[in-house]
Design a protein around this motif. Sequence first.
Motif, PDB file in Angstrom:
ATOM      1  N   VAL A 134      41.975  35.419  45.385  1.00 21.56           N
ATOM      2  CA  VAL A 134      40.822  35.459  44.609  1.00 21.56           C
ATOM      3  C   VAL A 134      41.499  36.281  42.691  1.00 21.56           C
ATOM      4  O   VAL A 134      42.721  35.787  42.804  1.00 21.56           O
ATOM      5  CB  VAL A 134      40.161  37.033  44.596  1.00 21.56           C
ATOM      6  N   MET A 135      41.071  35.090  42.212  1.00 20.76           N
ATOM      7  CA  MET A 135      41.240  35.556  40.719  1.00 20.76           C
ATOM      8  C   MET A 135      41.129  36.574  39.963  1.00 20.76           C
ATOM      9  O   MET A 135      39.610  36.404  39.710  1.00 20.76           O
ATOM     10  CB  MET A 135      41.062  33.910  40.375  1.00 20.76           C
ATOM     11  N   GLY A 136      41.758  37.247  38.643  1.00 17.28           N
ATOM     12  CA  GLY A 136      40.784  37.800  37.611  1.00 17.28           C
ATOM     13  C   GLY A 136      41.282  37.394  36.708  1.00 17.28           C
ATOM     14  O   GLY A 136      42.902  37.103  35.898  1.00 17.28           O
ATOM     15  N   LEU A 137      40.442  37.065  35.639  1.00 15.10           N
ATOM     16  CA  LEU A 137      40.704  36.377  34.622  1.00 15.10           C
ATOM     17  C   LEU A 137      39.516  37.210  33.050  1.00 15.10           C
ATOM     18  O   LEU A 137      39.170  37.361  33.643  1.00 15.10           O
ATOM     19  CB  LEU A 137      40.011  35.241  34.089  1.00 15.10           C
ATOM     20  N   LYS A 138      40.520  37.440  31.766  1.00 14.46           N
ATOM     21  CA  LYS A 138      40.745  38.122  30.825  1.00 14.46           C
ATOM     22  C   LYS A 138      39.188  37.168  30.732  1.00 14.46           C
ATOM     23  O   LYS A 138      38.733  35.935  30.784  1.00 14.46           O
ATOM     24  CB  LYS A 138      41.413  38.455  30.294  1.00 14.46           C
ATOM     25  N   ALA A 139      38.280  37.569  29.032  1.00 20.51           N
ATOM     26  CA  ALA A 139      37.035  36.811  28.827  1.00 20.51           C
ATOM     27  C   ALA A 139      37.913  35.599  28.136  1.00 20.51           C
ATOM     28  O   ALA A 139      37.613  34.769  28.236  1.00 20.51           O
ATOM     29  CB  ALA A 139      36.403  37.554  27.860  1.00 20.51           C
TER      30      ALA A 139
END
Length: 233
Positions: A134-139
């Motif tokens: 699972v990856m979280g990315l800024k805009a």
Amino acid sequence: MSSMAPENPRVEAASRWERLRRRFDDLETLRQRLDYQTWLLAAAGLVASLLLGLGDLATQGPIEQRQAEDMLATLAQVLPPDLYDNDLLRDVKTVADAGLGETRVSMARKNGEVTAVAFKLSATGGYSGPIALVMGLKADGTVLGVRVVAHAETPGLGDKIETAKSDWILSFSGRSLDNTSEEHWRVKKDGGDFDQFAGATITPRAVVGGVFKGLQFFRRHRAELVSPATGGQ
């Protein structure tokens, strides 16, 4: 004046026993019939199906609640809470992508604006099969965090991709396609920026490739995910 003589008790008892024996004989005959066994099997199957259905109905709610809690706990590892004030479980976009396939993207919004996204993907090429990330990315496409949520890598070697075993997975935070060129999205043994493990290069190589693939996915769909015109909750 005549009257009927009472029936002999022994004769009556013998008669009753004979009727009862015949009933058992009939039942035994019935049991041997193929259609009887077919109907009996069908009835047993129907009862089993009903019980399973009732069990599924009784547990569906708690299972969904537990899955939602697990998903929120996973997202919390890659999306800082100060980046959103919306419901991450409800604010989801499904993106069709040639590389990752149909991907569900959780949208993190603050005051209605998209600040970050998170999504799951599968990293291929692992030693023991695919590795779920699972990856979280800024805009802007900067990695906020990556976590391994499922794998079958070798304990003591490949499982160092878990935060419980090492902090290796944290090395992706702050990286992006803008600050790390494509040739550096490899393990150091292959000329890239990311460490491999002693005795285990295949697993970190697969994870690095998976993260790079996730960043490329976001770049391909950034406009439709981040643009205010795409709407939201």
